[in-house]
Design a protein around this motif. Structure first.
Motif, PDB file in Angstrom:
ATOM      1  N   MET A 202      38.934  46.283  25.520  1.00  0.00           N
ATOM      2  CA  MET A 202      38.256  47.231  24.644  1.00  0.00           C
ATOM      3  C   MET A 202      36.752  47.222  24.912  1.00  0.00           C
ATOM      4  SD  MET A 202      40.299  48.906  22.671  1.00  0.00           S
ATOM      5  CE  MET A 202      41.381  49.114  24.043  1.00  0.00           C
ATOM      6  N   GLN A 203      36.224  46.028  25.165  1.00  0.00           N
ATOM      7  CA  GLN A 203      34.788  45.930  25.451  1.00  0.00           C
ATOM      8  C   GLN A 203      34.454  46.617  26.763  1.00  0.00           C
ATOM      9  OE1 GLN A 203      32.542  45.038  23.479  1.00  0.00           O
ATOM     10  NE2 GLN A 203      33.266  43.484  22.069  1.00  0.00           N
ATOM     11  N   PHE A 204      35.371  46.575  27.713  1.00  0.00           N
ATOM     12  CA  PHE A 204      35.142  47.287  28.968  1.00  0.00           C
ATOM     13  C   PHE A 204      35.019  48.790  28.703  1.00  0.00           C
ATOM     14  CE2 PHE A 204      37.199  49.961  32.138  1.00  0.00           C
ATOM     15  CZ  PHE A 204      36.294  49.836  33.179  1.00  0.00           C
ATOM     16  N   PHE A 205      35.971  49.299  27.927  1.00  0.00           N
ATOM     17  CA  PHE A 205      35.892  50.722  27.597  1.00  0.00           C
ATOM     18  C   PHE A 205      34.610  51.016  26.830  1.00  0.00           C
ATOM     19  CE2 PHE A 205      40.406  51.002  28.595  1.00  0.00           C
ATOM     20  CZ  PHE A 205      40.427  52.240  29.210  1.00  0.00           C
ATOM     21  N   TYR A 206      34.246  50.130  25.935  1.00  0.00           N
ATOM     22  CA  TYR A 206      33.086  50.348  25.069  1.00  0.00           C
ATOM     23  C   TYR A 206      31.797  50.334  25.876  1.00  0.00           C
ATOM     24  CZ  TYR A 206      29.971  49.516  21.103  1.00  0.00           C
ATOM     25  OH  TYR A 206      28.975  49.592  20.182  1.00  0.00           O
ATOM     26  N   ARG A 207      31.629  49.319  26.724  1.00  0.00           N
ATOM     27  CA  ARG A 207      30.352  49.140  27.418  1.00  0.00           C
ATOM     28  C   ARG A 207      30.267  49.940  28.711  1.00  0.00           C
ATOM     29  NH1 ARG A 207      28.157  44.782  24.726  1.00  0.00           N
ATOM     30  NH2 ARG A 207      29.713  43.234  24.179  1.00  0.00           N
ATOM     31  N   ASN A 208      31.351  49.866  29.514  1.00  0.00           N
ATOM     32  CA  ASN A 208      31.253  50.391  30.866  1.00  0.00           C
ATOM     33  C   ASN A 208      31.836  51.780  31.028  1.00  0.00           C
ATOM     34  OD1 ASN A 208      31.942  47.285  30.871  1.00  0.00           O
ATOM     35  ND2 ASN A 208      30.453  47.677  32.469  1.00  0.00           N
ATOM     36  N   TYR A 209      32.878  52.065  30.289  1.00  0.00           N
ATOM     37  CA  TYR A 209      33.565  53.326  30.539  1.00  0.00           C
ATOM     38  C   TYR A 209      32.926  54.464  29.751  1.00  0.00           C
ATOM     39  CZ  TYR A 209      37.459  56.201  32.017  1.00  0.00           C
ATOM     40  OH  TYR A 209      38.220  57.179  32.607  1.00  0.00           O
ATOM     41  N   TRP A 210      32.829  54.275  28.432  1.00  0.00           N
ATOM     42  CA  TRP A 210      32.259  55.344  27.611  1.00  0.00           C
ATOM     43  C   TRP A 210      30.805  55.068  27.225  1.00  0.00           C
ATOM     44  CZ3 TRP A 210      37.630  54.903  25.355  1.00  0.00           C
ATOM     45  CH2 TRP A 210      38.467  55.867  25.938  1.00  0.00           C
ATOM     46  N   ARG A 211      30.300  53.884  27.565  1.00  0.00           N
ATOM     47  CA  ARG A 211      28.903  53.496  27.332  1.00  0.00           C
ATOM     48  C   ARG A 211      28.458  53.898  25.920  1.00  0.00           C
ATOM     49  NH1 ARG A 211      27.804  57.492  31.153  1.00  0.00           N
ATOM     50  NH2 ARG A 211      30.029  57.808  30.958  1.00  0.00           N
ATOM     51  N   VAL A 212      29.201  53.368  24.940  1.00  0.00           N
ATOM     52  CA  VAL A 212      29.006  53.790  23.559  1.00  0.00           C
ATOM     53  C   VAL A 212      27.620  53.372  23.065  1.00  0.00           C
ATOM     54  CG1 VAL A 212      29.925  53.658  21.227  1.00  0.00           C
ATOM     55  CG2 VAL A 212      31.468  53.499  23.182  1.00  0.00           C
ATOM     56  N   GLU A 213      26.930  54.300  22.441  1.00  0.00           N
ATOM     57  CA  GLU A 213      25.648  53.999  21.802  1.00  0.00           C
ATOM     58  C   GLU A 213      25.824  54.168  20.307  1.00  0.00           C
ATOM     59  OE1 GLU A 213      21.948  55.980  22.954  1.00  0.00           O
ATOM     60  OE2 GLU A 213      22.494  55.467  25.021  1.00  0.00           O
ATOM     61  N   VAL A 214      25.411  53.149  19.560  1.00  0.00           N
ATOM     62  CA  VAL A 214      25.603  53.172  18.111  1.00  0.00           C
ATOM     63  C   VAL A 214      24.242  53.281  17.442  1.00  0.00           C
ATOM     64  CG1 VAL A 214      26.554  51.932  16.155  1.00  0.00           C
ATOM     65  CG2 VAL A 214      27.625  51.719  18.368  1.00  0.00           C
ATOM     66  N   SER A 215      24.157  54.120  16.439  1.00  0.00           N
ATOM     67  CA  SER A 215      22.927  54.145  15.647  1.00  0.00           C
ATOM     68  C   SER A 215      23.304  54.049  14.175  1.00  0.00           C
ATOM     69  CB  SER A 215      22.137  55.424  15.917  1.00  0.00           C
ATOM     70  OG  SER A 215      22.764  56.513  15.287  1.00  0.00           O
ATOM     71  N   GLY A 216      22.430  53.454  13.406  1.00  0.00           N
ATOM     72  CA  GLY A 216      22.640  53.366  11.957  1.00  0.00           C
ATOM     73  C   GLY A 216      23.621  52.297  11.546  1.00  0.00           C
ATOM     74  N   SER A 217      23.784  51.248  12.383  1.00  0.00           N
ATOM     75  CA  SER A 217      24.766  50.219  12.015  1.00  0.00           C
ATOM     76  C   SER A 217      24.308  49.442  10.779  1.00  0.00           C
ATOM     77  CB  SER A 217      24.988  49.274  13.181  1.00  0.00           C
ATOM     78  OG  SER A 217      23.782  48.681  13.569  1.00  0.00           O
ATOM     79  N   GLN A 218      23.005  49.553  10.423  1.00  0.00           N
ATOM     80  CA  GLN A 218      22.545  48.856   9.216  1.00  0.00           C
ATOM     81  C   GLN A 218      23.150  49.464   7.950  1.00  0.00           C
ATOM     82  OE1 GLN A 218      20.716  50.865  11.064  1.00  0.00           O
ATOM     83  NE2 GLN A 218      19.403  52.175   9.843  1.00  0.00           N
ATOM     84  N   HIS A 219      23.724  50.650   8.069  1.00  0.00           N
ATOM     85  CA  HIS A 219      24.318  51.288   6.884  1.00  0.00           C
ATOM     86  C   HIS A 219      25.704  50.742   6.564  1.00  0.00           C
ATOM     87  CE1 HIS A 219      20.982  53.909   6.772  1.00  0.00           C
ATOM     88  NE2 HIS A 219      21.326  54.635   7.814  1.00  0.00           N
ATOM     89  N   VAL A 220      26.281  49.989   7.493  1.00  0.00           N
ATOM     90  CA  VAL A 220      27.620  49.425   7.242  1.00  0.00           C
ATOM     91  C   VAL A 220      27.457  48.226   6.320  1.00  0.00           C
ATOM     92  CG1 VAL A 220      29.645  48.402   8.294  1.00  0.00           C
ATOM     93  CG2 VAL A 220      28.385  50.160   9.508  1.00  0.00           C
ATOM     94  N   PRO A 221      28.157  48.200   5.201  1.00  0.00           N
ATOM     95  CA  PRO A 221      28.037  47.017   4.330  1.00  0.00           C
ATOM     96  C   PRO A 221      28.481  45.749   5.060  1.00  0.00           C
ATOM     97  CG  PRO A 221      29.721  48.542   3.511  1.00  0.00           C
ATOM     98  CD  PRO A 221      29.038  49.215   4.638  1.00  0.00           C
ATOM     99  N   GLU A 222      27.625  44.729   5.020  1.00  0.00           N
ATOM    100  CA  GLU A 222      27.954  43.486   5.718  1.00  0.00           C
ATOM    101  C   GLU A 222      29.091  42.743   5.030  1.00  0.00           C
ATOM    102  OE1 GLU A 222      27.188  42.016   8.501  1.00  0.00           O
ATOM    103  OE2 GLU A 222      25.630  43.354   9.248  1.00  0.00           O
TER     104      GLU A 222
END
Lengths: 351, 400
Positions: free
Chosen positions: B162-182
């Protein structure tokens, strides 16, 4: 002094529940069955009768019965006319007699299989979930009929409480339930790519729940299972049994033909649970059991399976010992229940 | 081709210098300062040799430490079978006699270091024992699943892929992760797309990577997915649950993060021309659940997933025949067979918006269809706006 009637007292559950209830000093226990119990139960008033006997209502009235445990049940895979008459019609007539005789509470064990294993079902089904099981198996079909009968009947007669104990898969070395029939097979059928989640309950916990329900006021359906869930493959692994994965559409496609032929029915004995139950999760919500009933199973799902695994291992070495009639522990129990004072005149009342 | 070859240089037919000759054609090295001074050269050679032997010595020391450490790791019994390179060389030289390539083997250097092979043996026997041990435990059912069937061991196994798909394949960029309740409950509402639910998986990995508490959310899956072999098992093993209000409420009451895609199969199976146009948000069931559980709604916009399988058409009869909600046609599926299952490597953006708190409403509002519909439309409008904002900034589907 409360009076409790147990139907099907000669069966496995009847005997075990009767033993427990007889040990309680404030109870009078009457047992009804068509055949006498194999093991002698001192203190039990045994009545040899069928549950469809019309005179049963007179007995219930005359004895001023408070609680009736309906444990007479025939658990068979395929429908037979006499089983249906006994299970469904018998239960209906018996419950009618209970209402007539003013019995306070009727306890009847059911199964969480009545909710059905469907992809649309929630993962933790409360008691109010509609009973969506579709089954060609007699035991489940009959259970559903009685469930539906009780639902409407109890609404008509609010004077009698109907405690319907919906048990998850009861497991134990001596127990005969659809899951234990599956567990005993050397190779299990399995649908390729499916690993359903299921609940179990230890036989001793199920017994405790039945005894508890016989003594405390309870109304309506209630789910009973051990905390924790298991997947079928996990269960197979813990029991050390191999599974044979079959393409699910092959099973579904062949099912109507197989179940309509006598030879096919014999083959389908390999499937004590229908394919849906090997495919989708059937998990019941236990909040009523934990809250209202205040009953916590002694063993978690994991521990119950561990007990079963160990029990099955030991059972292989105990076969000869278990078959000895009048084993020492039974005599001991008779003496203990009679009390030390009456030790001189031990007589076992048969029928 | 017209240029004549310099004298002494071979020329191919096409006028290029042959490779061997190219080396010869390079100008000779500049004369060295101590040209003719034999002593200086010898000194330098000695110094070089010394350096080299020191380096070798250090390497052998390192390798002997490595072998020692690996030996402690190895399962009992591995020692007896460990390879002894020196002994092998001795045997070989005895066997071959004068034919033994002594010169060659002495130059073998680090590759014939006995400690290297001992260490490698110990490490591989450790790995083998660990793998077979975990496989044995798994086959014996000795693993735990949680109350919804989530199997942590299975997730750990799947995570690198999954990390391969996340980092290398689709190169996911996340913004606003501070809005997710910890911690505590939260209902993430996202747009659904991409024919196969990769967006749910990537959102899960995103939250796992970007939150300090490594939260693994649980997505609610349509009741069609549990009817599919392998996918049904995959879903519950990775912690997803069937989409039912009772299940959702139960998860939120356990203070879990729950992901819902209110568009459902209408969203995931939407045609390419309708990408990023949100479908109806079901009947607003997610609002009812959020109101009942008192959970904040976190809007999420996923950009990039809508182009991984550009769906150009649907075949309703085939879908009906196979019991599927839709049977997609893409430029590659089903014409190229299993190759058509490969998703396109688009660039993904996951934007997480500010939580919407429904504190102003009591649980009774959940029974009022008017309130539920209004709130549902508001959440939908927020996500649609977030999508358009991201799309306005995106230059390329594949490079972001």
């Amino acid at each position: 002094m409360q009076t409790v009637v147990i139907t099907g007292v000669s069966g496995y559950w009847g005997q075990r529940v009767a033993q427990q209830l007889l040990a309680m000093p404030d109870l009078r226990v009457l047992g009804v069955d068509r055949r006498p119990p194999a093991e002698l139960l001192p203190g039990l008033d045994f009545i040899k009768a069928d549950i469809r006997n019309p005179l049963l209502v007179e007995l219930l009235r005359a004895e001023q019965v408070d609680t009736l445990l309906h444990l007479a049940w025939r658990q068979r895979q395929w429908r037979r006319e006499e089983d249906f008459e006994s299970n469904v019609l018998g239960a209906m007539q018996l419950f009618g007699a209970c209402v007539d005789a003013g019995v306070q509470q009727v306890v009847w064990p059911s199964s969480t299989a009545v909710y059905g294993a469907q992809p649309e079902n929630p993962l933790y089904m409360p008691e109010s979930t509609p009973l969506a099981a579709r089954s060609s198996y007699a035991w489940l079909h009959d259970t559903l009929e009685v469930e539906r009968f009780i639902a409407s009947f109890a609404a008509e007669y609010p004077g009698t409480r109907f405690a319907v104990l919906r048990f998850a898969n009861i497991i134990g070395v001596e127990v005969d339930s659809p899951l234990t029939r599956l567990l005993r097979q050397p190779v299990w059928p399995d649908l390729l790519g499916f690993d359903p989640l299921l609940q179990v309950i230890d036989a001793d916990d199920a017994l405790a729940a039945l005894v508890h329900a016989a003594r405390s006021p309870l109304d309506g359906p209630i789910n009973l299972a051990a905390p924790g869930i298991l997947s079928l493959c996990q269960l197979a692994g813990r029991l050390g049994r191999p599974t044979l994965p079959i393409l699910h559409w092959l099973v579904y496609w062949g099912w109507p033909l197989m179940s309509s032929l006598p030879a096919g029915r014999e083959l389908l004995a390999w499937f004590p649970l229908e394919p849906d139950y090997l495919r989708y999760p059937w998990i019941a919500d236990l909040s009523r059991m934990q809250g209202e009933l205040g009953l916590l199973p002694q063993w978690s799902a994991r521990q119950a399976v561990q007990r079963l695994v160990e029990g099955l291992r030991v059972a292989g070495y105990q076969a000869a010992a278990a078959e000895q009639p009048y084993a020492a522990d039974q005599l001991e129990r008779v003496l203990a229940q009679r009390g030390a004072a009456a030790a001189g005149r031990v007589q076992v009342d048969v029928l | 081709m017209s240029e004549p070859a310099a004298p002494g240089q071979a020329m191919n037919d096409d006028g290029w210098l042959a490779i061997d000759d190219r080396a010869a054609a390079t100008p000779p090295a500049a004369p060295q300062a101590d040209f003719g001074d034999g002593l200086a050269i010898d000194d330098r050679l000695t110094a070089q040799r010394q350096q080299e032997s020191e380096r070798q010595g250090r390497l052998h020391e390192e390798l002997s430490r490595f072998a020692g450490a690996a030996q402690r790791l190895a399962p009992p019994g591995a020692e007896a079978l460990a390879p002894n390179v020196q002994e092998m060389q001795r045997q070989l030289s005895r066997l071959l006699g004068p034919l033994y390539p002594r010169q060659l083997i002495e130059q073998g250097g680090v590759w014939l270091n006995p400690d290297l092979w001992r260490g490698a043996w110990y490490v591989s026997s450790y790995l083998l024992a660990a793998q077979t041990g975990s496989l044995r435990r798994r086959l014996a059912g000795e693993y735990e699943i949680d109350d919804f069937g989530r199997d942590q061991g299975f997730i750990d196994l799947l995570m690198p892929l999954m990390q391969f798909f996340y980092r290398n394949y689709w190169r996911v960029e996340v913004s606003g992760s501070q809005h997710v309740p910890e911690q505590g409950r939260g209902l993430l509402v996202a747009n659904h797309s991409g024919v196969l639910p990769f967006d749910g998986a990537m959102l899960g990995v995103a939250l796992y990577n970007e939150t300090a508490s490594q939260r693994l959310p649980r997505a609610l899956a349509d009741s069609w997915f549990p009817t599919l072999p392998f996918i049904s098992t995959l879903l519950h093993k990775t912690g997803q649950a069937p989409a039912h209000p009772i299940t959702a409420l139960r998860l939120l009451e356990r203070d879990e993060l729950v992901v819902v895609f209110p568009e459902g199969t209408k969203g995931i199976g939407k045609p390419y021309r309708d990408r990023y146009q949100l479908r109806r948000f079901g009947r607003g069931g997610f609002i009812k659940v959020a109101l009942q559980a008192g959970a904040p709604i976190v809007p999420v916009a996923i950009v990039g997933a809508e182009e991984i399988y550009p769906m150009i058409g649907r075949v309703e009869p085939v879908a009906r025949l196979l019991g599927m909600p839709y049977f997609p046609l893409t430029p590659t599926w089903p014409w190229t067979g299993p190759l058509g299952l490969a998703p396109l490597p688009t660039k993904w953006f996951i934007d997480i918006g500010q939580p919407i708190h429904l504190d102003g409403y009591d649980a009774r509002a959940a029974a009022n269809p008017a309130i539920v519909a209004r709130l549902s439309d508001q959440v939908r409008a927020v996500i649609q706006r977030m999508l358009l904002e991201r799309l306005a900034q995106r230059r390329s589907v594949f490079f972001g």
